[in-house]
Design an enzyme around this catalytic site. Structure first.
Site, PDB file in Angstrom:
ATOM      1  N   CYS A  76       0.836  -1.205   0.000  1.00 42.10           N
ATOM      2  CA  CYS A  76       0.000   0.000   0.000  1.00 42.10           C
ATOM      3  C   CYS A  76       0.864   1.246   0.000  1.00 42.10           C
ATOM      4  O   CYS A  76       1.904   1.294   0.649  1.00 42.10           O
ATOM      5  CB  CYS A  76      -0.903   0.034   1.235  1.00 42.10           C
ATOM      6  SG  CYS A  76      -2.359  -0.982   1.094  1.00 42.10           S
ATOM      7  N   HIS A  77       0.382   2.266  -0.710  1.00 42.20           N
ATOM      8  CA  HIS A  77       1.083   3.547  -0.729  1.00 42.20           C
ATOM      9  C   HIS A  77       0.755   4.322   0.543  1.00 42.20           C
ATOM     10  O   HIS A  77      -0.396   4.339   0.969  1.00 42.20           O
ATOM     11  CB  HIS A  77       0.635   4.377  -1.944  1.00 42.20           C
ATOM     12  CG  HIS A  77       1.020   3.769  -3.240  1.00 42.20           C
ATOM     13  ND1 HIS A  77       0.255   2.808  -3.858  1.00 42.20           N
ATOM     14  CD2 HIS A  77       2.096   3.981  -4.031  1.00 42.20           C
ATOM     15  CE1 HIS A  77       0.843   2.455  -4.984  1.00 42.20           C
ATOM     16  NE2 HIS A  77       1.962   3.142  -5.116  1.00 42.20           N
ATOM     17  N   ASP A 131      -9.507  -6.721  22.404  1.00 44.38           N
ATOM     18  CA  ASP A 131      -8.425  -6.581  23.382  1.00 44.38           C
ATOM     19  C   ASP A 131      -8.936  -6.025  24.708  1.00 44.38           C
ATOM     20  O   ASP A 131      -8.567  -6.509  25.778  1.00 44.38           O
ATOM     21  CB  ASP A 131      -7.326  -5.682  22.830  1.00 44.38           C
ATOM     22  CG  ASP A 131      -6.205  -5.481  23.833  1.00 44.38           C
ATOM     23  OD1 ASP A 131      -5.649  -6.495  24.326  1.00 44.38           O
ATOM     24  OD2 ASP A 131      -5.892  -4.322  24.145  1.00 44.38           O
TER      25      ASP A 131
END
Length: 162
Positions: A76-77, A131
């Protein structure tokens, strides 16, 4: 050779060259979610969990996930995002099971889309809820995670069928 844009002539991974693409406003919305117990739902809604405000933390985690997508997804850029937001909505599935629907929206003015950023944002928010609530039980389920819609760019708009 396979006709995949992320493979070079040697069929090895490459980052696609987007230098010739036009800057446009691009948006993407994605959804994920997490199924939790009634105990976890109550802790989230009443703010009584031992780790603090679950939804506020998940909100920040989702936005941070969108901003850090290129660190998570190798090809990904890196993007300078214009905006990112997370919305939450509860659904009761059974008398003792609740589903938290998580919708992310990401926006950029640039030369590549933000679908991966929206998907990462929704996923990071769901993982954060897990979490923060795992002390109530490890039987939570994350997903499904999917793209709702995207606008802008060469490939045009996309809207997921219901």
């Amino acid at each position: 050779m396979a006709d995949l844009s992320h493979l070079n002539e040697q069929e090895r991974a490459r980052m696609v060259d987007i230098s010739e693409k036009t800057d446009t406003v691009r948006t993407a919305r994605a959804r994920s979610g997490i199924t939790v117990s009634e105990e976890a739902y109550t802790q989230i809604e009443e703010g009584t969990g031992e780790k603090g405000n679950v939804l506020a933390t998940a909100q920040v985690a989702g936005i941070t996930g969108a901003k850090k997508t290129s660190d998570w997804i190798p090809l990904c850029h890196p993007l300078m995002l214009s905006g990112a937001d997370i919305q939450f909505e509860w659904e009761q599935h059974e008398p003792d099971t609740y589903y938290l629907s998580i919708t992310s929206e990401v926006k950029v003015k640039g030369n590549t889309g933000v679908e991966m950023e929206a998907l990462t944002a929704a996923s990071a928010a769901a993982l954060t809820v897990y979490d923060m609530c795992k002390s109530t039980g490890k039987d939570m389920t994350i997903g499904p995670t999917y793209l709702l819609d995207k606008t802008g760019g060469k490939s045009g708009d996309y809207h997921r069928e219901s």
